[in-house]
Design a protein around this motif. Structure first.
Motif, short mmCIF file in Angstrom:
data_model
loop_
_atom_site.label_atom_id
_atom_site.label_comp_id
_atom_site.label_asym_id
_atom_site.label_seq_id
_atom_site.Cartn_x
_atom_site.Cartn_y
_atom_site.Cartn_z
N LEU A 47 -5.64 -66.89 -29.39
CA LEU A 47 -5.70 -66.16 -30.65
C LEU A 47 -5.20 -64.73 -30.49
CD1 LEU A 47 -8.87 -67.79 -30.54
CD2 LEU A 47 -8.34 -67.44 -32.94
N GLY A 48 -4.74 -64.18 -31.60
CA GLY A 48 -4.27 -62.80 -31.64
C GLY A 48 -3.52 -62.57 -32.93
N ALA A 49 -3.35 -61.31 -33.29
CA ALA A 49 -2.63 -60.97 -34.51
C ALA A 49 -1.16 -61.36 -34.38
CB ALA A 49 -2.76 -59.47 -34.79
N ASN A 50 -0.46 -61.38 -35.51
CA ASN A 50 0.99 -61.63 -35.48
C ASN A 50 1.67 -60.61 -34.57
OD1 ASN A 50 0.87 -63.79 -37.26
ND2 ASN A 50 1.18 -62.52 -39.06
N GLY A 51 2.56 -61.09 -33.70
CA GLY A 51 3.25 -60.18 -32.79
C GLY A 51 2.49 -59.87 -31.52
N ALA A 52 1.34 -60.53 -31.32
CA ALA A 52 0.53 -60.24 -30.13
C ALA A 52 1.12 -60.85 -28.86
CB ALA A 52 -0.90 -60.74 -30.33
N GLY A 53 2.02 -61.85 -29.02
CA GLY A 53 2.62 -62.48 -27.84
C GLY A 53 2.21 -63.92 -27.65
N LYS A 54 1.53 -64.51 -28.64
CA LYS A 54 1.03 -65.89 -28.50
C LYS A 54 2.19 -66.88 -28.29
CE LYS A 54 -1.04 -66.08 -32.48
NZ LYS A 54 -0.60 -64.78 -33.00
N THR A 55 3.22 -66.77 -29.12
CA THR A 55 4.34 -67.71 -29.03
C THR A 55 5.05 -67.57 -27.69
OG1 THR A 55 4.65 -67.76 -31.42
CG2 THR A 55 6.52 -68.41 -30.06
N SER A 56 5.24 -66.33 -27.24
CA SER A 56 5.90 -66.11 -25.95
C SER A 56 5.08 -66.70 -24.80
CB SER A 56 6.14 -64.62 -25.72
OG SER A 56 7.08 -64.11 -26.63
N LEU A 57 3.76 -66.54 -24.88
CA LEU A 57 2.90 -67.10 -23.83
C LEU A 57 2.97 -68.63 -23.84
CD1 LEU A 57 0.92 -66.50 -21.60
CD2 LEU A 57 -0.92 -66.40 -23.29
N LEU A 58 3.01 -69.23 -25.02
CA LEU A 58 3.11 -70.68 -25.10
C LEU A 58 4.47 -71.18 -24.60
CD1 LEU A 58 0.87 -72.59 -26.13
CD2 LEU A 58 2.27 -72.97 -28.16
N ARG A 59 5.53 -70.43 -24.91
CA ARG A 59 6.87 -70.79 -24.43
C ARG A 59 6.92 -70.73 -22.89
NH1 ARG A 59 11.44 -70.60 -27.46
NH2 ARG A 59 12.58 -69.40 -25.87
N LEU A 60 6.23 -69.76 -22.33
CA LEU A 60 6.18 -69.61 -20.88
C LEU A 60 5.46 -70.81 -20.25
CD1 LEU A 60 7.03 -67.17 -19.00
CD2 LEU A 60 4.61 -66.59 -18.98
N VAL A 61 4.30 -71.14 -20.79
CA VAL A 61 3.51 -72.25 -20.28
C VAL A 61 4.24 -73.58 -20.51
CG1 VAL A 61 1.34 -73.49 -20.54
CG2 VAL A 61 1.34 -71.00 -20.52
N GLY A 62 5.05 -73.64 -21.57
CA GLY A 62 5.81 -74.85 -21.86
C GLY A 62 7.12 -74.94 -21.11
N ALA A 63 7.37 -74.01 -20.20
CA ALA A 63 8.59 -73.99 -19.37
C ALA A 63 9.84 -73.83 -20.23
CB ALA A 63 8.69 -75.24 -18.50
N VAL A 64 9.71 -73.16 -21.36
CA VAL A 64 10.85 -72.90 -22.22
C VAL A 64 11.50 -71.57 -21.87
CG1 VAL A 64 11.59 -72.57 -24.63
CG2 VAL A 64 9.85 -74.28 -24.08
#
Length: 270
Positions: A47-64
């Motif tokens: 969780l986190g506000a918009n722009g907190a880095g959630k999508t980037s963290l998920l892309r990292l964990v997803g090997a994207v």
């Protein structure tokens, strides 16, 4: 778990050490020195506000994507030292923005998860593969509309179909990127129930769910991580993380948190 006096911890599924991500064009810091460990069978909320880095963290964990600095190890493979195409095949990824041919029947959508393709590769699907698709349709309560074209499925049905699709290769890690996006209340509750059943029926499966709303979290969520401006604010067991004080610090406004029968609620404290 303890065996003959020796503590047996579940294996590490995700291990991030000092991970930072910067935008090459501007030098902007997207993630800043993130340390995070996820073990087998855990169910995390991110969780986190918009722009907190959630999508980037998920892309990292997803090997994207790769970290700019630090080390990221997923399912025992360190990014930068592994063929990411092979690693991605071991990770289930669900997003409401996924491209799916609208005219495909629901069962065909699930089958494409076996080949990781948008369109079905019919010659690749033997009877065992087709039977697995049927079992997943039943497990996700999609059996009754297996022959329905995807375009005629509701938002909640689509979300469950995409989860069934992601489970076709039997991944050890399932990433759910805002799976509740635009769902109405009945569809949301159907999906919450489905995720809770998955957690019970598949004790070895690890999930990470990105959401904006605590009300969307199934009662089986075990851990949570809060991000603020690219930095990890707090992470750990869900009861210790999802407090009014932590969410207030995360979102920058006073938040009150309650939990009833395993489900969470958050509202303004004013």
């Amino acid at each position: 778990m303890v065996w003959e006096g020796v503590s047996m911890e579940r294996p590490l599924v995700v291990e991030l050490e000092g991970v930072s991500v910067r935008r090459y064009t501007t030098g902007q810091v997207i993630l800043d020195e993130v340390d995070w460990s996820v073990r087998g069978g855990e169910h995390w909320a991110l969780l986190g506000a918009n722009g907190a880095g959630k999508t980037s963290l998920l892309r990292l964990v997803g090997a994207v994507q790769h970290p700019t600095s630090g080390s990221a190890t997923v399912l025992g493979h360190r990014l930068g030292r592994v063929d990411v195409r092979e690693l991605r095949a071991m990770i289930g990824h669900v997003s409401s923005s996924q491209r799916v041919p609208e005219d495909l029947p629901a069962q065909a959508v699930v089958l494409t998860g076996a080949t990781g393709t948008v369109q079905p590769l019919w010659r690749k699907y033997d009877e065992a593969t087709r039977e697995r698709a049927r079992e997943l349709l039943a497990e996700l309560d999609c059996k009754d509309f297996a022959d329905r074209p995807y375009k005629f499925c509701s938002g909640g049905q689509r979300a469950r179909l995409l989860i069934a699709r992601a489970l076709m290769p039997d991944p050890g890690l399932l990433l759910l990127d805002e799976p509740f996006n635009a769902l109405d209340l009945p569809s949301r509750e159907d999906l919450v129930d489905a995720l809770a059943r998955l957690a019970v029926n598949r004790p070895g499966l690890t999930t990470i769910t990105v959401t904006h709303h605590l009300e969307e979290l199934p009662p089986t969520i075990s851990h949570a991580l809060l991000l603020r401006e690219g930095r990890m604010l707090v992470s750990g067991p869900v009861d210790e993380v999802l407090t009014g004080a932590h969410l207030t610090a995360c979102f920058g406004r006073a938040v009150a948190v309650e939990r009833h029968h395993g489900r969470w609620q958050a509202r303004s404290a004013h």
